[in-house]
Design an enzyme around this catalytic site. Structure first.
Site, PDB file in Angstrom:
ATOM      1  N   CYS A   1       0.890  -1.175   0.000  1.00 13.02           N
ATOM      2  CA  CYS A   1       0.000   0.000   0.000  1.00 13.02           C
ATOM      3  C   CYS A   1       0.920   1.215   0.000  1.00 13.02           C
ATOM      4  O   CYS A   1       1.185   1.808   1.038  1.00 13.02           O
ATOM      5  CB  CYS A   1      -0.887  -0.008   1.239  1.00 13.02           C
TER       6      CYS A   1
ATOM      7  N   ASP B   1      -0.478   0.267  -5.240  1.00 11.93           N
ATOM      8  CA  ASP B   1      -1.545   0.932  -4.501  1.00 11.93           C
ATOM      9  C   ASP B   1      -2.875   0.646  -5.187  1.00 11.93           C
ATOM     10  O   ASP B   1      -2.930   0.528  -6.416  1.00 11.93           O
ATOM     11  CB  ASP B   1      -1.316   2.444  -4.403  1.00 11.93           C
TER      12      ASP B   1
ATOM     13  N   CYS C   1      -0.195   3.476  11.435  1.00 11.55           N
ATOM     14  CA  CYS C   1      -0.032   4.687  12.231  1.00 11.55           C
ATOM     15  C   CYS C   1      -1.221   4.780  13.185  1.00 11.55           C
ATOM     16  O   CYS C   1      -1.855   5.819  13.331  1.00 11.55           O
ATOM     17  CB  CYS C   1       0.133   5.933  11.362  1.00 11.55           C
TER      18      CYS C   1
END
EC number: 2.1.1.203
Length: 580
Positions: A2, A33, A139
């Site tokens: 990704c 992606d 994240c």
């Protein structure tokens, strides 16, 4: 897997090119992606590094196709040595910089993403070579997106994967160990400690893989504490989660024993993964063609079937390009094909003669993006990427690969060679060029980068002597640092130039010019640029070489406005004469 927008991809490319003396490293990066538009952002970022070893592809990472390569005439599956699996996440670790997180975050985000994250990680693990490493990262600091995905992947791998202890690999980094216990929370604030507590009405939203393993021995053997949790307040960063997985053996569903010949077996329909259904409990297994790929027993049959599939199509030699729409649904822009230049193409000998290319030049790796008409741009890939391109055009949607090494001049037929060098690929091409190289001094570089078309007489006497007998056309301008003068720039510079009738010019994009000037300690001020005294963009001259330095402002304006002005290359930033 990704990859957009591309900051991690560019770091991987830099690692490949750690030794700048090797124009074609053996490794390569495939950056994928799912979002077609974001793929072009990825291309833009990767282009800044001018590497012949990067390929950008557009697929759903959870079902990215398995690629084949030719090894000594036999087709083999391409397994990756390293995989970066930086999955889509709720982004709650970015709340210091991303104001949207404060407005839109709910616990539901993680519950919806968990299934997709697990499918992507599983697909990555399938494509990893034995002994290879996969980094899973988010994240987010939510264990549903982090440790829950890793625990589920380890459990279903049945020992094929293990968490690596990387605590000593980044000295100075402060981190917390991974969690071994956590609970699951619904959008309305209800907590569940284990799957048995979840009411049936919640089973579509909450899945068993979201909970920690019940068996304490199994949980301990997973070593979830080896995951790294990077907390924002420790070192003034964002929040981040990293797990490094090592593949010890094939995934269990890839090593089922083959059925005996003549044994009747129930046909199993291949299961298709769906990006829209991230709440599934198990990651989708490999397709029918790939089920026995890691066994060594089923390989021959799979390879044969793959070859038959490819041979049935009327595929032109050396043409890799857009996959047939019936086999794969395409989204976004339709890409031009990738056509490798045949060995007997009359286009190449004049180029080879003009630049005195070394016999070792890998001409088989040259490609163009058109099947008919004049070839305007020539691109270069490494031999490994050529292998990947030629063997996978029907199963892979390639957005971009290769670097531009030559551009056709609109008036090139007047010269001995119709193609000029492109700055984008000069560092790859330079080791193979044996003529038309001019060694320049640091002062010459400053003059060439800050003046439009300096007369040859303005350059140093050494440069003038080298240039005066050269025929008009494209040249290489090389600056070699002087180790006896440590105060001067100690980095070699290679620039594309044009030797005109009485002048010399560079063909370097605006941003690269500014970069080189900064390296030499020259900061070009905005007001100077507005006055038009400091820099000139490359594209104003792409209509062909200037015959003389004394070109009037009117002529230059006409040149910039002409249709040919930007036709010979996209290594320019725009059509204006002076960058604003």
């Amino acid at each position: 897997m990704c990859a957009a927008p591309g900051s991690k991809t560019t770091q991987l490319i830099e690692m490949l090119h750690a030794d700048m003396n090797v124009p074609f490293p053996e490794g390569f990066v495939i950056a994928n992606d799912v979002d077609n538009k974001r793929c072009y952002l990825l291309v833009h970022q990767a282009k800044r590094l001018s590497s012949p070893c990067i390929m950008v592809v557009n697929h759903d990472a959870s079902s990215i196709p398995r690629l084949m390569i030719d090894v000594n005439g036999k087709k083999e599956v391409l397994f990756y040595d390293r995989i970066l699996c930086d999955v889509p996440c709720s982004g709650d670790g970015t709340m210091r910089k991303n104001i949207d997180v404060w407005k839109k975050w709910t616990t539901l985000n993680s519950l919806q993403l968990h299934g997709l994250q697990l499918r992507i990680a599983t697909r990555g693990a399938e494509q990893l070579v034995e002994g290879g490493r996969m980094v899973y990262s988010t994240c987010s600091l939510n264990p549903i997106e982090d440790e829950a995905v890793i625990a589920s992947l380890l459990e279903k791998s049945e020992g094929a994967l293990e968490l690596a202890d990387v605590s000593s690999e980044l000295p100075g980094l402060k981190w917390m160990p991974g969690l071994t216990q956590w609970k699951v929370m619904t959008k309305d604030g209800q907590w569940f400690a284990e799957w048995d507590e979840v009411p049936h009405s919640r089973h579509t939203q909450i899945r068993p893989t979201m909970f920690p393993p019940k068996d304490p021995e199994k949980l301990q053997a997973m070593h979830l504490e080896r995951c790294l949790r990077i907390l924002p307040h420790h070192q003034n960063t964002g929040g981040f989660f990293v797990a490094v997985l090592v593949k010890k053996s094939s995934m269990p569903w890839n090593k089922r024993p083959p059925k005996l010949q003549g044994e009747s077996a129930k046909p199993r329909d291949p299961v298709q993964s769906s990006p829209a259904g991230p709440t599934g409990e198990k990651a989708v297994g490999p397709s029918e063609l790939e089920r026995k790929l890691d066994t060594g027993i089923g390989d021959a049959e799979i390879v044969q079937r793959t070859e038959d599939l490819e041979n049935n199509g009327n595929k032109k030699d050396g043409v890799c390009g857009p996959p047939p729409s019936k086999k794969m649904k395409l989204f976004g822009f339709k890409e031009d094909p990738f056509v490798f230049i045949p060995e007997d193409d009359p286009l190449f000998p004049p180029i080879q003669k003009f630049y005195a290319l070394d016999p070792s030049f890998p001409r088989m790796n040259l490609l163009t993006r058109t099947t008919e008409g004049k070839k305007r741009q020539l691109y270069m890939v490494s031999k490994e990427l050529r292998n990947v391109l030629l063997n996978n055009s029907e199963r892979m949607k390639v957005i971009n690969t290769g670097i531009k090494v030559w551009c056709r001049n609109s008036s090139g037929e007047e010269f001995d060679c119709a193609f000029r060098l492109a700055q984008e690929g000069i560092y790859t091409l330079y080791p193979f060029i044996n003529s038309r190289i001019i060694t320049v001094s640091l002062e010459d570089v400053k003059i060439l980068l800050t003046q439009e078309n300096p007369f040859l007489r303005k350059l140093s006497s050494e440069t003038y002597i080298q240039a005066k007998d050269l025929a008009k056309g494209s040249v290489v301008l090389k600056y070699e640092p002087d180790p006896t003068k440590p105060d001067t720039l100690q980095c070699p510079i290679v620039l594309c130039g044009w030797r005109g009738k009485a002048s010399m010019r560079t063909f370097v994009p605006k941003n690269e010019r500014l970069h080189y000037l900064r390296m030499m300690g020259l900061e070009v001020l905005a007001e100077k640029r507005k006055e038009g005294t400091a820099l000139m963009d490359e594209s104003a001259a792409t209509s062909g070489p200037l015959e003389d330095d004394k070109v009037s402002a009117d002529q230059r304006a006409e040149q910039a406005a002409s249709p040919d002005a930007t036709s010979t290359g996209s290594d320019s930033a725009g059509g204006a004469t002076v960058p604003r």
